[in-house]
Design an enzyme around this catalytic site. Structure first.
Site, PDB file in Angstrom:
ATOM      1  N   LYS A  67     -12.782  -7.865  -7.936  1.00 27.13           N
ATOM      2  CA  LYS A  67     -12.826  -8.180  -6.731  1.00 27.13           C
ATOM      3  C   LYS A  67     -14.581  -8.627  -6.689  1.00 27.13           C
ATOM      4  O   LYS A  67     -15.469  -8.013  -7.414  1.00 27.13           O
ATOM      5  CB  LYS A  67     -13.114  -7.078  -5.576  1.00 27.13           C
ATOM      6  CG  LYS A  67     -11.480  -6.597  -5.480  1.00 27.13           C
ATOM      7  CD  LYS A  67     -11.365  -5.506  -4.368  1.00 27.13           C
ATOM      8  CE  LYS A  67      -9.882  -5.135  -4.344  1.00 27.13           C
ATOM      9  NZ  LYS A  67      -9.883  -3.832  -3.543  1.00 27.13           N
ATOM     10  N   LYS A 117       0.974  -1.235  -0.231  1.00 26.45           N
ATOM     11  CA  LYS A 117       0.014  -0.003  -0.018  1.00 26.45           C
ATOM     12  C   LYS A 117       0.863   1.227  -0.041  1.00 26.45           C
ATOM     13  O   LYS A 117       1.889   1.403   0.607  1.00 26.45           O
ATOM     14  CB  LYS A 117      -0.824   0.035   1.256  1.00 26.45           C
ATOM     15  CG  LYS A 117      -2.166  -1.056   1.125  1.00 26.45           C
ATOM     16  CD  LYS A 117      -3.003  -0.894   0.044  1.00 26.45           C
ATOM     17  CE  LYS A 117      -4.128  -1.836   0.128  1.00 26.45           C
ATOM     18  NZ  LYS A 117      -5.280  -1.554  -1.000  1.00 26.45           N
TER      19      LYS A 117
END
Length: 343
Positions: A220, A112
């Protein structure tokens, strides 16, 4: 969604269990992952849109939970899924600890970056620490749309030395991705760009492919309404796809595993190793990657774990209303309500 009929709302409410599972590290501004589980004829489904999402967006997550619990999975092409470890926006000193939660070797790490309140120097220090801790791993970075054009171009220059497999969603919108790719090409920056939010949060997820805004797409299952709908989007986009999680528990992770198992081609490790970010789980046998892979299997929650992490009172009431509101959105989109799966 692909169901001919929705189960009755009462069927969902009768089996609903709301849970709150603590995280090892703060993620997306929260320290607990909340979810609502429902049980159908195929097993358990998990409804876990992030807390800030409204009913329209949350309805797709509910469609996925219902598909998982009421419908057989798409035909599988593989029974094991290569996955990456996930590195939250922690300081470099915590990198070995986070990576140490994976079992065996770590083949890929998604890191991240572009966290609010942090700098590019913080990002580079974190990536460098991952490279030291896992010198042979493939690295990729996820900005969650956190940079503007200038910041993203500067970041691609700084991150190029680590030869990332891709940088995910460096800027927020599709036009911005296309502009960034063009600017990077002009500079000779060979850093592939992946689209995530520009696929799952758009009313027309195929615009990414039409505008040439990305080299690959991150999908997703839950935000796209379930594995079958996600497979249709991937086929129509014609781009390589990476399946990622939405920080589900091991119960909810099955929808992503089923999607990854059904993909015609799988060129990158998937972002389905996030159960290691949970400080607890709903099973004694959680889906933790071993040597960079996960088996494709359903997980049923352990009754004792459900009791341990059960959320009652105001949090249960909040989730039950969210369930009802999202269900009404599915009805408004033309899904029929019936006694699905219980003829």
């Amino acid at each position: 969604m692909s169901l001919r009929e929705l189960p009755l709302l009462e069927q969902l409410e009768d089996t609903a269990v709301v849970v709150s599972v603590p995280l090892n590290v703060r993620f997306r501004g929260v320290e607990h992952r909340e979810a609502l589980l429902v049980r159908g004829p195929q097993g358990w489904g998990e409804f876990c849109p992030f807390l800030e999402y409204g009913p329209d967006e949350s309805a797709r997550w509910l469609a996925c939970a219902i598909e998982t619990a009421w419908e057989p999975a798409p035909e599988a092409r593989r029974d094991r899924i290569p996955v990456n470890a996930t590195m939250p926006a922690v300081g470099p000193e915590r990198v070995p600890e986070v990576l140490g939660r994976s079992r065996g070797s770590v083949r890929e790490v998604k890191i991240k970056v572009a966290e609010k309140g942090q700098s590019l120097a913080d990002d580079v220090a974190r990536v460098r620490a991952v490279r030291r801790a896992a010198p042979d791993a493939v690295l990729k970075m996820d900005a969650n749309g956190g940079w503007d054009h200038r910041e993203a171009l500067e970041a691609l220059r700084a991150l190029a030395e680590f030869e990332p497999a891709y940088v995910e969603q460096p800027v927020a919108d599709i036009e911005g991705l296309a502009r960034l790719r063009e600017a990077a090409d002009k500079e000779g920056l060979r850093v592939p760009v992946a689209a995530d939010e520009s696929v799952r949060k758009e009313s027309d997820p195929l615009r990414v492919a039409r505008l040439g805004a990305a080299d690959l797409i991150v999908v997703k299952a839950a935000p796209l309404g379930g594995p079958r709908n996600a497979l249709d989007i991937i086929e129509n986009a014609g781009l390589p796809a990476v399946v990622s999680s939405a920080l589900e528990t091991s119960v909810g992770m099955y929808s992503g595993l089923a999607l990854a198992a059904a993909l015609p081609r799988l060129e990158h490790g998937c972002g389905l190793g996030t159960a290691s970010l949970l400080a607890g789980d709903l099973t004694a046998d959680p889906l933790i990657p071993e040597d960079g892979c996960l088996p494709v299997r359903r997980v049923s929650p352990d009754p004792g774990r459900l009791d341990e992490f059960r959320a009652d009172g105001g949090r249960r009431d909040w989730w039950m209303k969210r369930l009802s509101d999202s269900y009404q959105r599915l009805l408004a989109r033309g899904e029929r309500s019936g006694d699905a799966g219980h003829e």
